[in-house]
Design a protein around this motif. Structure first.
Motif, PDB file in Angstrom:
ATOM      1  N   ILE A 108      14.587   0.288 -24.230  1.00  0.00           N
ATOM      2  CA  ILE A 108      14.221  -0.788 -25.152  1.00  0.00           C
ATOM      3  C   ILE A 108      12.969  -0.470 -25.966  1.00  0.00           C
ATOM      4  CG2 ILE A 108      15.316  -2.610 -23.804  1.00  0.00           C
ATOM      5  CD1 ILE A 108      12.634  -3.318 -22.639  1.00  0.00           C
ATOM      6  N   PHE A 109      12.245   0.580 -25.594  1.00  0.00           N
ATOM      7  CA  PHE A 109      11.063   0.966 -26.354  1.00  0.00           C
ATOM      8  C   PHE A 109      11.494   1.962 -27.420  1.00  0.00           C
ATOM      9  CE2 PHE A 109       9.586  -0.013 -22.000  1.00  0.00           C
ATOM     10  CZ  PHE A 109       8.958  -1.215 -22.306  1.00  0.00           C
ATOM     11  N   LEU A 110      11.622   1.473 -28.651  1.00  0.00           N
ATOM     12  CA  LEU A 110      12.288   2.231 -29.699  1.00  0.00           C
ATOM     13  C   LEU A 110      11.367   3.222 -30.405  1.00  0.00           C
ATOM     14  CD1 LEU A 110      14.453  -0.634 -31.250  1.00  0.00           C
ATOM     15  CD2 LEU A 110      15.028   0.963 -29.405  1.00  0.00           C
ATOM     16  N   SER A 111      10.081   2.976 -30.382  1.00  0.00           N
ATOM     17  CA  SER A 111       9.154   3.870 -31.078  1.00  0.00           C
ATOM     18  C   SER A 111       8.329   4.657 -30.068  1.00  0.00           C
ATOM     19  CB  SER A 111       8.219   3.072 -31.987  1.00  0.00           C
ATOM     20  OG  SER A 111       7.302   2.307 -31.214  1.00  0.00           O
ATOM     21  N   GLU A 112       7.781   5.753 -30.531  1.00  0.00           N
ATOM     22  CA  GLU A 112       6.919   6.559 -29.671  1.00  0.00           C
ATOM     23  C   GLU A 112       5.685   5.767 -29.249  1.00  0.00           C
ATOM     24  OE1 GLU A 112       4.520  10.837 -29.763  1.00  0.00           O
ATOM     25  OE2 GLU A 112       6.089  10.412 -31.241  1.00  0.00           O
ATOM     26  N   ALA A 113       5.161   4.939 -30.163  1.00  0.00           N
ATOM     27  CA  ALA A 113       3.979   4.137 -29.850  1.00  0.00           C
ATOM     28  C   ALA A 113       4.282   3.144 -28.732  1.00  0.00           C
ATOM     29  CB  ALA A 113       3.494   3.402 -31.095  1.00  0.00           C
ATOM     30  N   GLU A 114       5.459   2.502 -28.774  1.00  0.00           N
ATOM     31  CA  GLU A 114       5.834   1.569 -27.711  1.00  0.00           C
ATOM     32  C   GLU A 114       6.000   2.297 -26.387  1.00  0.00           C
ATOM     33  OE1 GLU A 114       8.245  -1.876 -30.251  1.00  0.00           O
ATOM     34  OE2 GLU A 114       9.363  -0.428 -29.038  1.00  0.00           O
ATOM     35  N   GLN A 115       6.628   3.457 -26.428  1.00  0.00           N
ATOM     36  CA  GLN A 115       6.832   4.237 -25.207  1.00  0.00           C
ATOM     37  C   GLN A 115       5.497   4.622 -24.578  1.00  0.00           C
ATOM     38  OE1 GLN A 115       9.241   7.511 -26.565  1.00  0.00           O
ATOM     39  NE2 GLN A 115      10.866   6.148 -27.279  1.00  0.00           N
ATOM     40  N   GLU A 116       4.565   5.059 -25.409  1.00  0.00           N
ATOM     41  CA  GLU A 116       3.258   5.475 -24.899  1.00  0.00           C
ATOM     42  C   GLU A 116       2.475   4.283 -24.344  1.00  0.00           C
ATOM     43  OE1 GLU A 116       1.469   7.436 -28.182  1.00  0.00           O
ATOM     44  OE2 GLU A 116       2.594   9.319 -27.891  1.00  0.00           O
ATOM     45  N   ALA A 117       2.573   3.128 -25.022  1.00  0.00           N
ATOM     46  CA  ALA A 117       1.862   1.936 -24.558  1.00  0.00           C
ATOM     47  C   ALA A 117       2.390   1.502 -23.196  1.00  0.00           C
ATOM     48  CB  ALA A 117       2.015   0.817 -25.582  1.00  0.00           C
ATOM     49  N   PHE A 118       3.711   1.477 -23.049  1.00  0.00           N
ATOM     50  CA  PHE A 118       4.292   1.100 -21.763  1.00  0.00           C
ATOM     51  C   PHE A 118       3.886   2.100 -20.685  1.00  0.00           C
ATOM     52  CE2 PHE A 118       7.495   1.410 -18.468  1.00  0.00           C
ATOM     53  CZ  PHE A 118       7.592   0.090 -18.056  1.00  0.00           C
ATOM     54  N   GLN A 119       3.904   3.372 -21.008  1.00  0.00           N
ATOM     55  CA  GLN A 119       3.579   4.390 -20.026  1.00  0.00           C
ATOM     56  C   GLN A 119       2.146   4.250 -19.516  1.00  0.00           C
ATOM     57  OE1 GLN A 119       5.880   6.315 -18.847  1.00  0.00           O
ATOM     58  NE2 GLN A 119       4.590   7.469 -17.429  1.00  0.00           N
ATOM     59  N   ARG A 120       1.212   3.882 -20.406  1.00  0.00           N
ATOM     60  CA  ARG A 120      -0.172   3.675 -19.978  1.00  0.00           C
ATOM     61  C   ARG A 120      -0.249   2.600 -18.894  1.00  0.00           C
ATOM     62  NH1 ARG A 120      -1.387   4.149 -25.513  1.00  0.00           N
ATOM     63  NH2 ARG A 120      -1.404   1.885 -25.794  1.00  0.00           N
ATOM     64  N   VAL A 121       0.444   1.496 -19.117  1.00  0.00           N
ATOM     65  CA  VAL A 121       0.401   0.412 -18.142  1.00  0.00           C
ATOM     66  C   VAL A 121       1.138   0.803 -16.863  1.00  0.00           C
ATOM     67  CG1 VAL A 121       0.920  -2.013 -17.716  1.00  0.00           C
ATOM     68  CG2 VAL A 121       0.281  -1.272 -20.014  1.00  0.00           C
ATOM     69  N   SER A 122       2.297   1.425 -17.021  1.00  0.00           N
ATOM     70  CA  SER A 122       3.103   1.803 -15.864  1.00  0.00           C
ATOM     71  C   SER A 122       2.331   2.726 -14.924  1.00  0.00           C
ATOM     72  CB  SER A 122       4.399   2.470 -16.320  1.00  0.00           C
ATOM     73  OG  SER A 122       5.179   2.877 -15.228  1.00  0.00           O
ATOM     74  N   GLU A 123       1.629   3.681 -15.493  1.00  0.00           N
ATOM     75  CA  GLU A 123       0.877   4.633 -14.672  1.00  0.00           C
ATOM     76  C   GLU A 123      -0.288   3.969 -13.947  1.00  0.00           C
ATOM     77  OE1 GLU A 123      -0.158   7.741 -17.356  1.00  0.00           O
ATOM     78  OE2 GLU A 123       1.858   8.641 -17.325  1.00  0.00           O
ATOM     79  N   ALA A 124      -0.771   2.848 -14.492  1.00  0.00           N
ATOM     80  CA  ALA A 124      -1.885   2.148 -13.855  1.00  0.00           C
ATOM     81  C   ALA A 124      -1.424   1.195 -12.758  1.00  0.00           C
ATOM     82  CB  ALA A 124      -2.673   1.368 -14.906  1.00  0.00           C
ATOM     83  N   CYS A 125      -0.119   0.895 -12.709  1.00  0.00           N
ATOM     84  CA  CYS A 125       0.405  -0.071 -11.739  1.00  0.00           C
ATOM     85  C   CYS A 125       0.778   0.590 -10.413  1.00  0.00           C
ATOM     86  CB  CYS A 125       1.627  -0.782 -12.314  1.00  0.00           C
ATOM     87  SG  CYS A 125       1.236  -1.945 -13.652  1.00  0.00           S
ATOM     88  N   ARG A 126       0.908  -0.227  -9.398  1.00  0.00           N
ATOM     89  CA  ARG A 126       1.280   0.290  -8.074  1.00  0.00           C
ATOM     90  C   ARG A 126       2.686   0.856  -8.076  1.00  0.00           C
ATOM     91  NH1 ARG A 126       3.292  -2.279  -3.204  1.00  0.00           N
ATOM     92  NH2 ARG A 126       3.129  -4.330  -4.164  1.00  0.00           N
ATOM     93  N   MET A 127       3.631   0.134  -8.720  1.00  0.00           N
ATOM     94  CA  MET A 127       4.986   0.642  -8.831  1.00  0.00           C
ATOM     95  C   MET A 127       5.671  -0.014 -10.017  1.00  0.00           C
ATOM     96  SD  MET A 127       7.344  -1.293  -5.950  1.00  0.00           S
ATOM     97  CE  MET A 127       6.232  -1.108  -4.561  1.00  0.00           C
ATOM     98  N   THR A 128       6.716   0.658 -10.525  1.00  0.00           N
ATOM     99  CA  THR A 128       7.538   0.123 -11.606  1.00  0.00           C
ATOM    100  C   THR A 128       8.968   0.010 -11.105  1.00  0.00           C
ATOM    101  OG1 THR A 128       6.140   1.085 -13.324  1.00  0.00           O
ATOM    102  CG2 THR A 128       8.380   0.488 -13.960  1.00  0.00           C
ATOM    103  N   VAL A 129       9.571  -1.153 -11.320  1.00  0.00           N
ATOM    104  CA  VAL A 129      10.941  -1.417 -10.895  1.00  0.00           C
ATOM    105  C   VAL A 129      11.795  -1.643 -12.137  1.00  0.00           C
ATOM    106  CG1 VAL A 129      12.450  -2.915  -9.546  1.00  0.00           C
ATOM    107  CG2 VAL A 129      10.107  -2.469  -8.759  1.00  0.00           C
ATOM    108  N   TRP A 130      12.900  -0.886 -12.242  1.00  0.00           N
ATOM    109  CA  TRP A 130      13.772  -0.970 -13.407  1.00  0.00           C
ATOM    110  C   TRP A 130      14.967  -1.884 -13.134  1.00  0.00           C
ATOM    111  CZ3 TRP A 130      11.664   1.012 -17.609  1.00  0.00           C
ATOM    112  CH2 TRP A 130      10.748   2.059 -17.488  1.00  0.00           C
ATOM    113  N   GLY A 131      15.438  -2.519 -14.204  1.00  0.00           N
ATOM    114  CA  GLY A 131      16.638  -3.345 -14.114  1.00  0.00           C
ATOM    115  C   GLY A 131      16.293  -4.807 -13.867  1.00  0.00           C
ATOM    116  N   GLY A 132      17.287  -5.670 -14.117  1.00  0.00           N
ATOM    117  CA  GLY A 132      17.082  -7.069 -13.772  1.00  0.00           C
ATOM    118  C   GLY A 132      17.219  -8.056 -14.904  1.00  0.00           C
ATOM    119  N   ASP A 133      16.963  -7.618 -16.159  1.00  0.00           N
ATOM    120  CA  ASP A 133      17.081  -8.528 -17.304  1.00  0.00           C
ATOM    121  C   ASP A 133      16.336  -9.826 -17.011  1.00  0.00           C
ATOM    122  OD1 ASP A 133      19.119  -7.147 -19.295  1.00  0.00           O
ATOM    123  OD2 ASP A 133      19.903  -6.847 -17.280  1.00  0.00           O
ATOM    124  N   GLY A 134      16.935 -10.993 -17.366  1.00  0.00           N
ATOM    125  CA  GLY A 134      16.256 -12.264 -17.180  1.00  0.00           C
ATOM    126  C   GLY A 134      15.989 -12.631 -15.737  1.00  0.00           C
TER     127      GLY A 134
END
Length: 263
Positions: free
Chosen positions: A162-188
């Motif tokens: 869902i992160f269509l631009s490189e800037a969005e991908q990098e922004a998400f990655q910064r937060v993800s790396e700072a978190c304890r864990m990232t869980v994928w899937g689930g929608d609403g």
């Protein structure tokens, strides 16, 4: 218009979800076929039938209200009250028989979501959020959990696609790396779990109004905070980038990092 959503509208939303659930359960793991929409996402007969049954009730009982549905479009777009419908959010999960999809029903008053319902019809989880009232799961009040530090946070996201631009991908990655864990899937479904304190943070992009309108009252009514990536309230004209947090302090940290702050 008061700050509290009227009880009769909350009751109506519950009836809409009941009607939709009866359709969806009939097709669960028994879908006659899957079509592909113009955006290359799947759609099934269950999506369309569930939305039709909701719209039929609304057209009979609230004929002056507007409706915006993912599958069947818009009517009465100038009405103050707008029902925003996503009959199956997470159709890919529905197609493969995974019970992580949900029905999303929102009521928006003059652009502001005042009522939201997240319903999982197979496992019978139903979150209801309404302005002026605490969020409930199956009629029991729920709350988000305190988590003031990214290093302790569980981060959720439906898919990295869902992160269509490189800037969005990098922004998400910064937060993800700072978190304890990232869980994928689930929608609403994940936002309902955030309202219960199972997730601490959810970050997504490329969402439509029908994807997030119902989430706003549910998250806010549980003590969380849900905005766009600039910290602004979500509405019909938001850009589709969503940041939800159970703890407002955590929201502030994630917001700063999404906008360039380093961990």
């Amino acid at each position: 218009m008061t700050e509290t959503c009227p009880v009769h509208l909350v009751t109506l939303a519950q009836r809409l979800a009941d009607a939709s659930a009866s359709v969806i359960r009939r097709y669960y793991r028994n879908i006659p076929g899957v079509d592909e929409k113009s955006d290359h996402t799947p759609v099934t007969v269950a999506d369309r039938e569930a939305e039709r049954i909701i719209r039929a009730i609304l057209e009979a009982e609230r004929p002056d209200d507007g409706i915006l549905g993912e599958e069947l479009g818009r009517c009465n777009p100038e009405a103050d009250y707008q029902w925003v419908l996503d009959p199956i959010d997470g159709t890919k999960s529905f197609v493969v028989g995974r019970p992580l999809f949900v029905t999303l029903i929102a009521l928006v008053y003059r652009g502001r979501p005042i009522l939201g319902l997240i319903d999982q019809p197979v496992v019978a989880d139903r979150w209801v959020g309404a302005a002026g009232r605490p969020t409930s799961l199956n009629r029991a009040t729920v709350q988000t959990r305190p988590c003031p530090s990214l290093s302790a946070a569980v981060l959720g996201c439906t898919t990295p696609d869902i992160f269509l631009s490189e800037a969005e991908q990098e922004a998400f990655q910064r937060v993800s790396e700072a978190c304890r864990m990232t869980v994928w899937g689930g929608d609403g479904y994940s936002y309902g779990l955030l309202a219960c304190g199972s997730y601490d943070l959810i970050i997504e992009a490329d969402m439509k109004f029908h994807d997030y309108a119902a989430l706003v009252p549910v998250v806010n009514g549980a003590g969380g905070l849900i905005t766009d990536w600039q910290g602004q309230p979500l509405g019909p004209h938001s850009d589709g980038r969503v940041l939800a947090a159970g703890d407002p302090y955590l929201h502030a940290q994630a917001l700063a990092m999404l906008n360039g702050a380093q961990p």
